[in-house]
Design an enzyme around this catalytic site. Sequence first.
Site, PDB file in Angstrom:
ATOM      1  CG  ASP A  41      -1.984  -1.041   1.151  1.00  0.00           C
ATOM      2  OD1 ASP A  41      -2.734  -1.191   2.116  1.00  0.00           O
ATOM      3  OD2 ASP A  41      -2.062  -1.723   0.108  1.00  0.00           O
ATOM      4  CD  GLU A 122     -11.488  12.251  14.176  1.00  0.00           C
ATOM      5  OE1 GLU A 122     -11.940  11.496  13.289  1.00  0.00           O
ATOM      6  OE2 GLU A 122     -11.893  13.403  14.362  1.00  0.00           O
ATOM      7  CE  LYS A 124      -7.027   7.266   5.638  1.00  0.00           C
ATOM      8  NZ  LYS A 124      -7.752   6.165   5.044  1.00  0.00           N
ATOM      9  CG  ASP A 126      -8.257  -0.236   5.985  1.00  0.00           C
ATOM     10  OD1 ASP A 126      -8.714   0.492   5.095  1.00  0.00           O
ATOM     11  OD2 ASP A 126      -7.331  -1.040   5.804  1.00  0.00           O
ATOM     12  CE1 TYR A 234     -15.279  10.183   8.615  1.00  0.00           C
ATOM     13  CE2 TYR A 234     -14.858   8.020   9.568  1.00  0.00           C
ATOM     14  CZ  TYR A 234     -15.022   8.830   8.462  1.00  0.00           C
ATOM     15  OH  TYR A 234     -14.932   8.283   7.208  1.00  0.00           O
ATOM     16  CE  LYS A 327      -3.423   5.851   4.045  1.00  0.00           C
ATOM     17  NZ  LYS A 327      -3.161   5.362   2.700  1.00  0.00           N
ATOM     18  CB  CYS A 421      -4.683 -38.740   3.326  1.00  0.00           C
ATOM     19  SG  CYS A 421      -5.086 -38.072   4.945  1.00  0.00           S
ATOM     20  CB  CYS A 424      -5.391 -42.131   6.938  1.00  0.00           C
ATOM     21  SG  CYS A 424      -6.217 -41.594   5.444  1.00  0.00           S
ATOM     22  CB  CYS A 439      -8.271 -37.681   2.858  1.00  0.00           C
ATOM     23  SG  CYS A 439      -8.340 -39.318   3.598  1.00  0.00           S
ATOM     24  CB  CYS A 444      -9.037 -40.007   7.343  1.00  0.00           C
ATOM     25  SG  CYS A 444      -7.708 -38.839   7.584  1.00  0.00           S
TER      26      CYS A 444
END
Length: 680
Positions: A41, A122, A124, A126, A234, A327, A421, A424, A439, A444
């Site tokens: 970002d 404040e 921020k 997301d 806000y 940020k 698997c 087993c 599996c 199993c």
Amino acid sequence: MQNTFKADDLSSAATRAAELRNILDDANRRYYIHDAPNISDAEYDRLLRELKEIEHAHPDLRTPDSPTLRVGSQPSSQFEKVKHLAPMLSLDNAFAPEELVAWEERNARISREVKDAGYIVEMKIDGGAISLLYEAGLLVRGATRGNGAIGENVTTNLRTMREIPLRLSGENVPKRVEIRGEVYMTFTGFNAMNERRVAAGEPTFANPRNTAAGALRQLDPRMTAERPLRFFAYQVEVDADTGEQLPVTRQSETLKLLESWGFTVNPNRKTATTIADVLAYANEVERFRETLDYPIDGIVVKVNLLGLWDELGIVGGREPRYAIAYKFAPDLVTTRLLKIEVNVGRTGALNPYAVLEPVEIGGAIVRQATLHNFEDIARKGLRIGDMVLVKRAGEVIPQVVAPLTDQRTGEEIEFEEPTVCPSCGTAVAKSEEEVMLYCPNGACPAQIYRGLVHFASQDAMDIRGMGERTALQMLEASLVKDYADLYDLTEEKLMTLEGFAQISARNLVEAIGKSKDLPLSRLLYALGIRHVGTHAAQIVARELGTLEAVLAVDEAKLAAVHGIGATTAAALVAYLGESHNREMLDRLVQAGLTTEEPVERAAGAALAGKTVVITGTHAMSRKDLQLLIERHSGRVAGSVSKSTDYLLAGEAPGSKLEKAKELGVEVIDQQQLVQLLGTE
Ligand code: IVH
């Protein structure tokens, strides 16, 4: 990679601008559409800023589709468009202390009072920004931000959120006012929701932010209601035409006013006298950020004195000078992929995960990351030994984003899909979608263990005190081999397990006993049948009413039930067809488990006595639309007649629309239908 550009050479400026636009557009597509970001970002923000600088120095190079002009996502056609009372603006970003200082200096050149006005800091949040319109104190409309000027009317969805007051309380409520804030999801809520989805065999969501924003734009408000959405307010925007003024002079007072009207305002906020104070608080936030149960991507610094906001003005019509986002460093790190291991889930699904060289991300040590499925590993081209980009947002499970191929030494090893698997040793099978390996051995040990944990989980039989550890102990001590054995457990038997004393053993026996009274739908879900999640289990139980009827059901008939597809029907019938499952169900019945589903009250009566005909294509499937109508007591008919009350017309409606018009039948779209139901 520092790529600062000297904006003095026009042709190289043009080349660089085009290059930046390409990179940014590509990054946007990867981020929003494929949910697979290729750059951090912070890097994205830096490149966007570089492009802005070039365009500022050479306005001729600005293209009408430049990513710098993107304010938000464009309004979609599904929702009614609404114009905000005043535009919903965005924020300029700062990434380093000097940039905050520079912001203050620029502002101080516009208004000499800035340095004495104080700041408020404040979080921020997301999530997704929304605007709520209240008239005479009543919520009349709620909208997404859209492109800033015009948003989408998502009132019915927002009404499902308990944290959004339908009526404002307290004093000084303006006649007409928009309240703005952020809809978000807590990590706890997000993770619990994903766990439920895993248990139901449904795909999980990638991160709380996109999930919250996406939930706002669900066409079925019930879907919104199922997501654990929260709201922080806000901002207050009074309708300028009313001439009303709020009794506040500072943003810190606005926030208190919002609280007095009944909104949740984020308690983590602080007034600061100088930028130095702001920076000190920013450091503090970086440290406690990890303890917050919601995602933030920085802080917002606002000039506290409201009187200066207009005077400072707006840059480029979209970024007000009174506020700036500061940020945090990205939560994207690089580390080495040591190996890829495979877990066996309850339904036998093999889930690969990455074992990483331990690395710190935002204060936490990360050792493992999800890899979704084998196709994903192939698509990303991951090799064991690769240096990889790892992303972690707060409490969300870390994810491997991509390998850094330019750092390969040639020693990396291609990952090979397991052929047996890991628990087993049975040869693996491929699921219909070819994405999942599983599996096929019902016996199993890993599956039995996961199944037992699922059986006891909250949304299933809700057996308190029976977590992973207890399930494992029971299996290891051979006290339990299948679900039915749970109901034969006694205090004495449980007391043979390490850590169990009389009281804890008695409590567990009681909790197991209590689970017998749960309705059939819970049992159907608890059995852990592939594709039978909570929703499907409820539909089957409601439709058939008793376990007896479920055991006798015919696959084609089941597949025709609205909300149940062919895949689910086949999985359920296959499960019931296995003799050891039948025997176990018999023993559960003998143990006294409820085998019936209590008759359900309809979700509402908005469509009682009404007949609806569906035509054309809709965003929701026909089956889901029918279910929605029926749950609100309506009836769905196949053709339009005089007794039709509504024609629900989608795209390309055809002759039914003509007929409806001829007969004077009211024609509605999906949004109007949802509105009809939403008023209940
Ligand atoms: S104030 C310009 N305050 O950040 C003033 N925004 O990047 C409007 N956001 O669209 C925004 N927390 O969705 C403000 N405490 C906060 C915020 C906040 C999150 C979001 C908001 C806005 C975006 C700008």
